[in-house]
Design a protein around this motif. Structure first.
Motif, PDB file in Angstrom:
ATOM      1  N   ASP A  74       0.824  -1.210   0.000  1.00  0.00           N
ATOM      2  CA  ASP A  74       0.000   0.000   0.000  1.00  0.00           C
ATOM      3  C   ASP A  74       0.858   1.262   0.000  1.00  0.00           C
ATOM      4  OD1 ASP A  74      -2.061  -1.757   0.094  1.00  0.00           O
ATOM      5  OD2 ASP A  74      -2.938  -1.041   1.972  1.00  0.00           O
ATOM      6  N   LYS A  75       1.965   1.199   0.746  1.00  0.00           N
ATOM      7  CA  LYS A  75       2.866   2.353   0.825  1.00  0.00           C
ATOM      8  C   LYS A  75       3.509   2.635  -0.546  1.00  0.00           C
ATOM      9  CE  LYS A  75       5.074   5.160   3.839  1.00  0.00           C
ATOM     10  NZ  LYS A  75       4.403   6.032   4.822  1.00  0.00           N
ATOM     11  N   LEU A  76       3.989   1.566  -1.192  1.00  0.00           N
ATOM     12  CA  LEU A  76       4.615   1.717  -2.502  1.00  0.00           C
ATOM     13  C   LEU A  76       3.604   2.197  -3.539  1.00  0.00           C
ATOM     14  CD1 LEU A  76       6.926   1.323  -4.548  1.00  0.00           C
ATOM     15  CD2 LEU A  76       6.213  -1.076  -4.735  1.00  0.00           C
ATOM     16  N   ASN A  77       2.418   1.617  -3.534  1.00  0.00           N
ATOM     17  CA  ASN A  77       1.383   1.980  -4.501  1.00  0.00           C
ATOM     18  C   ASN A  77       1.017   3.463  -4.380  1.00  0.00           C
ATOM     19  OD1 ASN A  77      -0.469   1.241  -6.587  1.00  0.00           O
ATOM     20  ND2 ASN A  77      -2.130   1.277  -5.081  1.00  0.00           N
ATOM     21  N   LYS A  78       0.854   3.923  -3.150  1.00  0.00           N
ATOM     22  CA  LYS A  78       0.519   5.324  -2.905  1.00  0.00           C
ATOM     23  C   LYS A  78       1.648   6.249  -3.377  1.00  0.00           C
ATOM     24  CE  LYS A  78      -0.712   8.486   0.908  1.00  0.00           C
ATOM     25  NZ  LYS A  78       0.467   9.365   0.861  1.00  0.00           N
ATOM     26  N   TYR A  79       2.883   5.887  -3.038  1.00  0.00           N
ATOM     27  CA  TYR A  79       4.037   6.719  -3.398  1.00  0.00           C
ATOM     28  C   TYR A  79       4.214   6.779  -4.918  1.00  0.00           C
ATOM     29  CZ  TYR A  79       8.850   8.399  -3.652  1.00  0.00           C
ATOM     30  OH  TYR A  79       9.979   9.117  -3.949  1.00  0.00           O
ATOM     31  N   ALA A  80       4.100   5.622  -5.580  1.00  0.00           N
ATOM     32  CA  ALA A  80       4.275   5.575  -7.040  1.00  0.00           C
ATOM     33  C   ALA A  80       3.176   6.378  -7.740  1.00  0.00           C
ATOM     34  CB  ALA A  80       4.253   4.125  -7.517  1.00  0.00           C
ATOM     35  N   ASN A  81       1.961   6.299  -7.256  1.00  0.00           N
ATOM     36  CA  ASN A  81       0.859   7.060  -7.864  1.00  0.00           C
ATOM     37  C   ASN A  81       1.061   8.561  -7.723  1.00  0.00           C
ATOM     38  OD1 ASN A  81      -0.659   4.955  -8.941  1.00  0.00           O
ATOM     39  ND2 ASN A  81      -1.742   4.589  -7.012  1.00  0.00           N
TER      40      ASN A  81
END
Length: 532
Positions: free
Chosen positions: A48-55
């Protein structure tokens, strides 16, 4: 997000996480399912952390990370750029096809996902190779063995169980966009606490009850809220270090710790990351602190610990040549390492720092080598600042009473030691006694007022002991020697009772009352049964 909403979300999150834990509970011991559930929660958090940051990075281009095609040239170029940014900011990276949601959906659709999950976890670790975060991610998922028969006798049974867990976790919103970054971290600590209570002594070794952690954190930050570093030589899951961070007024606080148990060492590193502590701000090591300390040359503003009580250690005579122990002339006994931990912690403490450590009551009065070390700490070093007696049965797995010792190398009150007896101030719980907020405040009130405490505040709770008193007691620190908590029982005046009985006997002749009636009025048992 308001405080009320945060609390509501936390309660719901705790409830759901515990329900997920119960999915695994029937298959294995609490100690085993702890490793699985927390490992998968951590994977969910990282995803979730990576997905949010990448978006956030891709938002200007109108691209969604989960939709990036890793097989095209454009997709590869985008992912390579995100990887570079993510490794610097987050410390890890994996591809959109490895996101938790994607794997969870595949499992929900009946696909076999165990190999995929294992591969993702390996890829997370391998993505950090050569990066500054490599050490902090190395071996993090070692305890997550998805081929274990503990999950089921067949691969299909294991796959079904893990798929159920991932499905439940996928439905939980961690609210990463909220400024309340501890929402998941608090639930994570809740789970650790629940596992400790369910698994008994073994689990209790890596968990310090919340109010005890809060007390230690308050004590070391009381006169130094802007401390720069904190160290725990027996850090367990890291909750005590994180509690100090809540009390310290420094967003750049550096965390240092050492933990001997490999599984618990992994939990500590996960706990740091899940509390949004950047990998550059913590240094947690896995080894035996007394035999092989990893931060021996460093000094810290705050040192806190809840070491294993009366643990075994080598007590090797060669340690008398070690800088941590040489000055004392004697070593802690082989079967009671309590003072060895104290000596180690003092060595790591900065000259203007504060240390607070939880220990069994025996350290206050045991003789022989321990008595020698205790006397040296007080009479020669003058490091002891406070002795706080805690209630019995507040730790998981042991009912023994405990105490907190506070030590400083440069003490403001260098001519006395504050004794506090908080052993009778608690709420009785189902399995363990609990220190309440009011109990904590009473302790801290005595600490802050110290020499300005009133007679009522001192009575049966606190005492300021002079150096002369300590010497007179031969440096025995047993709290009842200094704090009088004796409650006198109300004595019965037997002569008055006898006279009253005689008077009643005369009255009985003129009434229809029985001896039992009169005894009841006096609040005593009838001496014999009277039959009409």
């Amino acid at each position: 997000m308001t405080e009320t909403n945060v609390q509501q979300h936390q309660q719901e999150l705790k409830k759901q996480l515990w329900n997920i834990a119960n999915t695994l509970r029937g298959n294995m011991s609490a100690d085993d399912f702890r490793d699985y559930i927390l490992g998968l929660i951590f994977y969910k958090y990282l995803s979730d952390k990576l997905n949010k940051y990448a978006n956030e990075i891709l938002s200007e281009d109108g691209v969604i990370f989960a939709n990036v095609n890793a097989t095209t040239e454009d997709g590869k170029e985008i992912l390579e750029a995100i990887k570079e940014e993510a490794l610097d900011k987050l410390g890890y990276f994996f591809t959109p096809s490895e996101l938790f949601h994607v794997i969870a959906k595949a499992g929900e659709n009946g696909e076999f996902i165990l190999d995929n999950v294992t591969q993702v976890l390996n890829n997370i670790e391998s993505s950090t190779m050569g990066a500054d975060s490599a050490e902090d991610f190395n071996g993090l998922f070692d305890d997550l063995d998805l081929t274990s028969n503990k999950l089921g006798k067949t691969p299909d049974a294991r796959n079904k169980l893990i798929s159920q867990v991932l499905k439940h976790l996928d439905n939980i919103d961690f609210h990463l966009e909220s400024s309340e970054i501890d929402i998941l971290g608090d639930a994570y600590e809740y789970l650790i606490g629940m596992f400790a209570s369910g698994a008994g002594k073994k689990a209790g070794e890596f968990y310090t009850p919340q109010m005890v952690s809060k007390l230690l954190a308050k004590l070391v930050t009381l006169n130094n809220p802007k401390l720069k570093s904190v160290y725990d030589p027996t850090c367990g899951s890291g909750s005590l270090l994180l509690r100090v961070a809540k009390e310290a007024n420094n967003e750049d606080l550096q965390f240092y710790g050492q933990e001997q148990n490999p599984s618990t060492y992994n939990l500590a590193r996960m706990n740091m990351i899940m509390h949004d502590v950047h990998y550059n701000r913590f240094d947690i090591q896995n080894d035996d602190t007394l035999e092989d300390p990893q931060h021996i040359d460093a000094r810290f503003d705050a040192v806190v610990a809840n070491p294993p009580f009366s643990a075994d250690w080598s007590a090797n005579p060669l340690h008398l040549n070690n800088v941590r122990f040489a000055d004392y002339g004697k070593l802690a006994p082989k079967g009671k390492a309590d003072f060895a931990f104290v000596q180690h912690m003092i060595h790591q403490l900065d000259d203007n720092g504060t240390m607070a450590v939880v220990l069994p009551h025996g350290v206050l009065f045991r003789g022989a080598a321990e008595g020698h070390i205790r006397k040296h700490l007080i009479a020669e070093k003058n490091y002891l600042d406070m002795v706080i007696g805690l209630p019995a049965n507040i730790f998981f797995g042991t009912s023994i009473p405990t105490c907190v010792l506070v030590l400083k190398k440069n003490r403001k009150h260098d001519d006395n030691v504050l004794f506090i007896d908080a052993s009778n101030h608690f709420e009785k719980g189902t399995n363990n006694n609990v220190i309440r907020e009011s109990d904590l405040e009473r302790i801290l009130n005595a600490v802050t007022k110290r020499e300005n405490l009133s007679e009522d505040e001192l009575k049966k709770f606190a005492h300021i002991a002079t150096q002369a008193e300590l010497k007179e007691n031969d440096y025995n620190l047993n709290i009842p020697r200094y704090v009088d908590t004796f409650e006198e029982e109300e004595l019965v005046d037997l002569a008055a009772v006898a006279k009253q009985l005689v008077d009643n006997d005369k009255t009985m002749l003129e009434t229809d009352k029985t001896i039992a009636d009169f005894c009841a009025e006096l609040g005593i048992d009838a001496p014999f049964e009277v039959k009409g």
